[in-house]
Design an enzyme around this catalytic site. Structure first.
Site, short mmCIF file in Angstrom:
data_model
loop_
_atom_site.label_atom_id
_atom_site.label_comp_id
_atom_site.label_asym_id
_atom_site.label_seq_id
_atom_site.Cartn_x
_atom_site.Cartn_y
_atom_site.Cartn_z
CB ALA A 190 -0.77 0.07 1.51
CG HIS A 237 4.48 -8.78 -3.66
ND1 HIS A 237 4.28 -10.36 -4.00
CD2 HIS A 237 3.62 -8.85 -2.76
CE1 HIS A 237 3.27 -10.72 -3.37
NE2 HIS A 237 2.73 -9.90 -2.26
CD GLU A 292 3.37 -35.21 18.71
OE1 GLU A 292 2.70 -35.10 19.41
OE2 GLU A 292 3.66 -35.78 17.92
N1 LIG Z 1 7.50 -9.18 4.62
C1 LIG Z 1 8.38 -10.02 4.29
O1 LIG Z 1 9.09 -11.59 5.21
C2 LIG Z 1 7.82 -9.92 2.59
C3 LIG Z 1 8.62 -11.82 1.79
C4 LIG Z 1 8.62 -10.95 0.88
C5 LIG Z 1 8.04 -10.12 0.19
N2 LIG Z 1 7.68 -9.32 0.68
C6 LIG Z 1 6.66 -7.82 -0.43
O2 LIG Z 1 8.32 -7.16 0.22
C7 LIG Z 1 7.61 -5.90 0.37
C8 LIG Z 1 8.21 -4.86 1.51
O3 LIG Z 1 6.69 -5.34 2.46
P1 LIG Z 1 7.66 -5.29 3.75
O4 LIG Z 1 6.78 -6.53 4.77
O5 LIG Z 1 8.63 -5.81 3.96
O6 LIG Z 1 7.16 -4.00 4.09
P2 LIG Z 1 6.45 -3.63 5.59
O7 LIG Z 1 4.84 -3.59 6.06
O8 LIG Z 1 7.40 -3.58 6.51
O9 LIG Z 1 6.36 -1.90 5.05
C9 LIG Z 1 7.69 -1.05 4.91
C10 LIG Z 1 8.45 0.47 5.17
O10 LIG Z 1 6.78 0.62 4.22
C11 LIG Z 1 7.12 1.90 4.89
N3 LIG Z 1 5.54 2.96 4.29
C12 LIG Z 1 4.60 1.79 4.36
N4 LIG Z 1 3.62 3.00 3.83
C13 LIG Z 1 4.31 4.25 3.66
C14 LIG Z 1 3.66 5.45 3.11
N5 LIG Z 1 2.54 5.50 2.37
N6 LIG Z 1 4.66 6.30 2.98
C15 LIG Z 1 6.17 6.65 3.30
N7 LIG Z 1 6.73 5.01 3.84
C16 LIG Z 1 5.51 4.12 4.21
C17 LIG Z 1 7.09 1.51 6.35
O11 LIG Z 1 7.50 2.52 7.22
C18 LIG Z 1 8.21 0.51 6.63
O12 LIG Z 1 8.66 1.05 7.37
C19 LIG Z 1 6.73 -5.42 -0.27
O13 LIG Z 1 6.21 -5.54 -1.69
C20 LIG Z 1 5.84 -6.83 0.03
O14 LIG Z 1 4.93 -8.25 -0.76
C21 LIG Z 1 7.92 -8.81 2.13
MG LIG Z 2 3.52 -12.24 0.18
#
Ligand SMILES: NC(=O)c1ccc[n+]([C@@H]2O[C@H](COP(=O)([O-])OP(=O)(O)OC[C@H]3O[C@@H](n4cnc5c(N)ncnc54)[C@H](O)[C@@H]3O)[C@@H](O)[C@H]2O)c1
Ligand SMILES: [Mg+2]
Ligand SMILES: CC(C)(O)[C@@H](O)C(=O)O
Ligand SMILES: [Mg+2]
Length: 348
Positions: A101, A124, A248
């Site tokens: 988002a 992603h 478990e």
């Molecule tokens: N979380 C995971 O382990 C994981 C795994 C694989 C892929 N992804 C993908 O990686 C990407 C990052 O995911 P994530 O889970 O690390 O993100 P997150 O939800 O942890 O957010 C990352 C950062 O985005 C910033 N942010 C959110 N909204 C904002 C806005 N409007 N303006 C400025 N900054 C904003 C937040 O401050 C935060 O530091 C996504 O595309 C996600 O689908 C995540």
């Molecule tokens: Mg995912």
């Protein structure tokens, strides 16, 4: 590129042996990798690249919790840590790791920061594939690439520190420079992937959204709760119900699955357990097929994306999310879980 037989289907994978870290460093030697977002994936990928000798900067909203964490992790304001747009302008390979988002909200500004020949990197397929909802349509004069670790960003880091790695998928959506694939693979290795398998932005996002809503998270939580509740309904104690449902699994059986497959786990349980599991597994499979069919359709149609964007774009989404997580944490089942975990010999 190694050809690996996955159960009768041959696929190409790239391992860290074939595409060495030295090669990755060489491919990335003139790049500034700007990691935008320091939430879950940001720290894992940024720190691994930094430790691997890649020129990494971080872009994050100033002053908040994530900014402070980046400072605590060794990123220096004005040198390697910048407000998001400043980092995007400085970077040549821009890792868009804001929440999905957050990517939508910031895209109009980030787009303006891209220079000809930059690489725009995603973990992603969400933003690019659902462009009708996200508005993320990259300009034609940049590479658009993806490396999607198949695990939490937390594990991206802990596996790296443990000397292991995480598997990632990779894809090239747009190759402007002619170097998009080598940039993708080099970054994939630099963030600590043990091996990379090929996908497309579409396949990545459809499988990822299905997996996390399904077996990996949503289904797992749902079936655990269902079994726990049935045991409780029939008079079993919380400790017994939790042990027989979660503890478990995480402490014994799923480790055997990870080690050598489902038949290996079955084979190391009693013949009584094997008989029952073999009989009941098809019943569970058939019962959930309609739910999985619904889920995949909901992903494909963009309904899941719409829900994510609607809910996670609200200004108070963090508080609301936390309230939902707290309901789980404070339920009898997961309070029993906390007590059970505290009793593990290593935690006593
Ligand atoms: N979380 C995971 O382990 C994981 C795994 C694989 C892929 N992804 C993908 O990686 C990407 C990052 O995911 P994530 O889970 O690390 O993100 P997150 O939800 O942890 O957010 C990352 C950062 O985005 C910033 N942010 C959110 N909204 C904002 C806005 N409007 N303006 C400025 N900054 C904003 C937040 O401050 C935060 O530091 C996504 O595309 C996600 O689908 C995540
Ligand atoms: Mg995912
Ligand atoms: C870690 C997951 C579930 O694999 C990832 O897809 C995410 O969105 O966090
Ligand atoms: Mg995933």
């Amino acid at each position: 590129m190694a050809n690996i037989d996955f159960g009768g289907v041959t696929e190409e994978v790239i391992t860290s042996e074939e595409f060495s870290l030295d090669k990755a460093r060489d491919v990335l030697k003139n790049e500034t990798v700007a990691v935008l977002g320091y939430g879950v994936q940001g720290p894992g990928q940024a720190l691994n690249m930094k430790d691997n000798g890649i020129n990494v900067i971080v872009g994050q909203r100033e002053g908040g919790e994530s900014w402070n964490r980046a400072v605590a992790d060794g990123f220096v304001p004005g040198e390697t840590l910048f407000p998001i747009e400043e980092a995007a302008k400085k970077g040549t390979l821009i890792q868009f790791l804001l929440s999905d988002a957050g990517q939508v909200a910031t895209w109009p500004k980030i787009k303006e920061c891209l220079n000809k020949g930059d690489a725009l990197y995603f973990s992603h397929g969400f933003g690019v594939v659902y462009k009708d909802q996200t508005g993320i349509i990259p300009p034609e004069n940049v590479d658009v690439i993806l490396v999607a670790p198949k695990g939490s960003g937390r594990t991206v880091r802990t596996n790296f520190l443990a000397g292991s790695g995480i598997n990632s998928s990779f894809a090239v959506h747009q190759d402007f420079t002619g170097r998009a694939k080598e940039r993708t693979l080099a970054t994939g290795i630099a963030i600590g992937s043990g091996y990379l398998f090929s996908t497309t932005f579409e396949k990545e996002v459809y499988s990822d959204l299905t997996g996390e809503r399904g077996v990996l998270m949503g289904c797992l939580a749902g079936v655990m709760e269902a079994q726990y509740n049935v045991l409780r309904k029939h008079g079993h104690s919380p400790s017994e119900a939790f042990n027989e449902t979660v503890e478990e699994l995480t402490q014994s059986l799923i480790r055997l699955v990870a080690e050598n497959g489902m038949d290996w786990m079955f084979g190391n349980c009693s013949t009584t357990a094997q008989r029952g599991a073999l009989d009941w597994s098809p019943k569970f499979r058939d019962a959930v097929v309609p739910v999985f069919d619904d889920l995949y359709e909901s992903v494909l149609s963009g309904k899941e994306t719409k829900r994510v964007l609607d809910v996670n774009s609200a200004p108070d989404y963090r508080e609301k999310l936390q309230a939902e997580l707290d309901i789980i944490k404070n339920s009898e089942m997961w309070k029993a879980g906390a007590a059970v975990r505290a009793l593990r010999p290593e935690n006593r």
